[in-house]
Design a protein around this motif. Structure first.
Motif, mmCIF file in Angstrom:
data_model
loop_
_atom_site.group_PDB
_atom_site.id
_atom_site.type_symbol
_atom_site.label_atom_id
_atom_site.label_comp_id
_atom_site.label_asym_id
_atom_site.label_seq_id
_atom_site.Cartn_x
_atom_site.Cartn_y
_atom_site.Cartn_z
ATOM 1 N N LEU A 134 48.841 19.645 -15.990
ATOM 2 C CA LEU A 134 47.811 19.667 -17.038
ATOM 3 C C LEU A 134 47.036 18.356 -17.062
ATOM 4 O O LEU A 134 45.824 18.334 -17.305
ATOM 5 C CB LEU A 134 48.459 19.923 -18.397
ATOM 6 N N CYS A 135 47.733 17.253 -16.820
ATOM 7 C CA CYS A 135 47.076 15.938 -16.836
ATOM 8 C C CYS A 135 46.249 15.692 -15.576
ATOM 9 O O CYS A 135 45.199 15.044 -15.628
ATOM 10 C CB CYS A 135 48.118 14.830 -16.969
ATOM 11 N N LEU A 136 46.711 16.207 -14.438
ATOM 12 C CA LEU A 136 46.076 15.900 -13.154
ATOM 13 C C LEU A 136 44.882 16.788 -12.818
ATOM 14 O O LEU A 136 43.938 16.334 -12.175
ATOM 15 C CB LEU A 136 47.114 16.014 -12.031
ATOM 16 N N ARG A 137 44.926 18.045 -13.258
ATOM 17 C CA ARG A 137 43.862 18.973 -12.859
ATOM 18 C C ARG A 137 42.850 19.263 -13.950
ATOM 19 O O ARG A 137 41.850 19.949 -13.712
ATOM 20 C CB ARG A 137 44.462 20.283 -12.347
ATOM 21 N N ALA A 138 43.092 18.773 -15.148
ATOM 22 C CA ALA A 138 42.127 18.919 -16.249
ATOM 23 C C ALA A 138 41.705 20.363 -16.476
ATOM 24 O O ALA A 138 40.558 20.639 -16.822
ATOM 25 C CB ALA A 138 40.893 18.034 -15.992
ATOM 26 N N ARG A 139 42.645 21.297 -16.277
ATOM 27 C CA ARG A 139 42.312 22.708 -16.476
ATOM 28 C C ARG A 139 42.118 23.014 -17.957
ATOM 29 O O ARG A 139 42.708 22.374 -18.820
ATOM 30 C CB ARG A 139 43.433 23.601 -15.931
ATOM 31 N N THR A 140 41.314 24.003 -18.237
ATOM 32 C CA THR A 140 41.140 24.480 -19.609
ATOM 33 C C THR A 140 42.042 25.684 -19.818
ATOM 34 O O THR A 140 41.929 26.688 -19.112
ATOM 35 C CB THR A 140 39.680 24.870 -19.887
ATOM 36 N N LEU A 141 42.956 25.570 -20.773
ATOM 37 C CA LEU A 141 43.880 26.649 -21.077
ATOM 38 C C LEU A 141 43.359 27.492 -22.226
ATOM 39 O O LEU A 141 42.801 26.971 -23.194
ATOM 40 C CB LEU A 141 45.249 26.085 -21.478
ATOM 41 N N THR A 142 43.551 28.790 -22.129
ATOM 42 C CA THR A 142 43.305 29.653 -23.281
ATOM 43 C C THR A 142 44.480 29.502 -24.238
ATOM 44 O O THR A 142 45.505 28.899 -23.897
ATOM 45 C CB THR A 142 43.197 31.126 -22.841
ATOM 46 N N ALA A 143 44.356 30.072 -25.419
ATOM 47 C CA ALA A 143 45.460 30.024 -26.371
ATOM 48 C C ALA A 143 46.693 30.717 -25.793
ATOM 49 O O ALA A 143 47.827 30.240 -25.958
ATOM 50 C CB ALA A 143 45.049 30.674 -27.686
ATOM 51 N N ALA A 144 46.476 31.823 -25.089
ATOM 52 C CA ALA A 144 47.598 32.539 -24.469
ATOM 53 C C ALA A 144 48.251 31.683 -23.388
ATOM 54 O O ALA A 144 49.486 31.650 -23.271
ATOM 55 C CB ALA A 144 47.113 33.865 -23.886
ATOM 56 N N ASP A 145 47.438 30.985 -22.585
ATOM 57 C CA ASP A 145 47.973 30.078 -21.561
ATOM 58 C C ASP A 145 48.815 28.980 -22.216
ATOM 59 O O ASP A 145 49.896 28.634 -21.733
ATOM 60 C CB ASP A 145 46.842 29.415 -20.773
ATOM 61 N N ALA A 146 48.296 28.434 -23.301
ATOM 62 C CA ALA A 146 48.979 27.348 -23.995
ATOM 63 C C ALA A 146 50.311 27.811 -24.573
ATOM 64 O O ALA A 146 51.294 27.063 -24.584
ATOM 65 C CB ALA A 146 48.086 26.790 -25.101
ATOM 66 N N LYS A 147 50.346 29.036 -25.027
ATOM 67 C CA LYS A 147 51.614 29.577 -25.531
ATOM 68 C C LYS A 147 52.601 29.763 -24.385
ATOM 69 O O LYS A 147 53.806 29.501 -24.543
ATOM 70 C CB LYS A 147 51.386 30.903 -26.246
ATOM 71 N N ALA A 148 52.117 30.177 -23.235
ATOM 72 C CA ALA A 148 52.990 30.423 -22.089
ATOM 73 C C ALA A 148 53.701 29.153 -21.622
ATOM 74 O O ALA A 148 54.832 29.212 -21.144
ATOM 75 C CB ALA A 148 52.193 31.036 -20.942
ATOM 76 N N VAL A 149 53.047 27.986 -21.784
ATOM 77 C CA VAL A 149 53.677 26.724 -21.353
ATOM 78 C C VAL A 149 54.383 26.012 -22.499
ATOM 79 O O VAL A 149 54.921 24.920 -22.324
ATOM 80 C CB VAL A 149 52.639 25.780 -20.702
ATOM 81 N N GLY A 150 54.378 26.608 -23.694
ATOM 82 C CA GLY A 150 55.118 26.041 -24.809
ATOM 83 C C GLY A 150 54.335 25.125 -25.726
ATOM 84 O O GLY A 150 54.888 24.587 -26.686
ATOM 85 N N LEU A 151 53.050 24.946 -25.452
ATOM 86 C CA LEU A 151 52.237 24.065 -26.289
ATOM 87 C C LEU A 151 51.902 24.719 -27.622
ATOM 88 O O LEU A 151 51.766 24.041 -28.649
ATOM 89 C CB LEU A 151 50.948 23.695 -25.548
ATOM 90 N N VAL A 152 51.755 26.039 -27.625
ATOM 91 C CA VAL A 152 51.430 26.814 -28.823
ATOM 92 C C VAL A 152 52.612 27.719 -29.153
ATOM 93 O O VAL A 152 53.272 28.245 -28.251
ATOM 94 C CB VAL A 152 50.152 27.657 -28.573
ATOM 95 N N THR A 153 52.892 27.896 -30.443
ATOM 96 C CA THR A 153 54.007 28.766 -30.840
ATOM 97 C C THR A 153 53.559 30.178 -31.186
ATOM 98 O O THR A 153 54.309 31.130 -30.973
ATOM 99 C CB THR A 153 54.759 28.165 -32.039
#
Length: 232
Positions: A134-153
């Motif tokens: 996430l830090c190296l590629r500066a990708r834009t995550l959707t809310a669903a993507d963010a939930k998949a990696v644990g950033l969103v509950t």
């Protein structure tokens, strides 16, 4: 704003009547991160207000440390985009309820920078390779993507965001605020303890919690088959 956040979180931490915190924003952006103009103009008075809205902090304001030291449930109500340092607010929250349209991105490498402090927070949430990616590629995550990696509950429809956060806060308010504070504080303290000392520490925390008014009220309510009345 950093000073106001520091003041609000310190107030919430030290005020018994405050059982939990909701971080919310208006507009299309939840948090845009640091004002890069202040870095581009190192001697400018950016951030210095003619009339401060809150007392000056005693030292440098570090959002990650403030969030970790809150020791009360914190809900991020994310209605829009989260960039850069905004990850410190999201990553430091106990719950992150995001609207389906919300997005998350760490664009620092595009500016010749790196989100060092954010990385430390992400490493507590997700595998190291995922955090570094996430830090190296500066990708834009959707809310669903963010939930998949644990950033969103939780991800909810945009129009249902406020209602979902309200339901969560109402649920949390049914339980002992003292017990939750003990648990959140212990979770932070565990990080600095050797593995061989953790169980002894947790046993001591349980012993201390048993002596609190909330624990005594909770046990009494259980035996009397009634709803507990938590103190402040």
């Amino acid at each position: 704003m950093l000073h106001e956040l520091a003041y609000a979180l310190a107030y919430a931490h030290h005020t018994p009547e405050v059982w939990l915190v909701v971080l919310a924003a208006t507009g299309t952006t939840f948090c845009a991160g640091m004002d890069l103009k202040s870095l581009a103009q190192p001697g400018s008075p950016v951030g210095e207000l003619e009339s401060a809205s809150v007392p000056a902090p005693s030292g440098p304001v570090r959002i990650g440390e403030l969030m970790a030291g809150l020791h009360k449930p914190c809900i991020a109500q994310v209605q829009g985009s989260v960039y850069a340092g905004g990850f410190l607010l999201v990553g430091g929250s106990t719950y992150v309820v995001a609207a389906e349209s919300a997005t998350f991105s760490l664009p620092e490498v595009k500016r010749g920078l790196f989100p060092f402090q954010v990385l430390a927070v992400l490493l507590d949430i997700m595998p190291a390779r995922t955090a570094l990616d996430l830090c190296l590629r500066a990708r834009t995550l959707t809310a669903a993507d963010a939930k998949a990696v644990g950033l969103v509950t939780d991800v909810v429809p945009d129009q249902a965001l406020a209602e979902a956060v309200g339901q969560l806060t109402n649920e949390l308010k049914q339980f002992s605020p003292t017990a939750m504070q003990f648990g959140l504080r212990a979770a932070q303290q565990l990080k600095s303890l050797p593995s061989g000392e953790q169980q002894a520490f947790l046993y001591d925390q349980f012993q201390q919690l048993q002596q609190t008014a909330d624990a005594k009220e909770g046990m009494a309510a259980f035996l009397e088959k009634r709803k507990p009345e938590w103190g402040l």
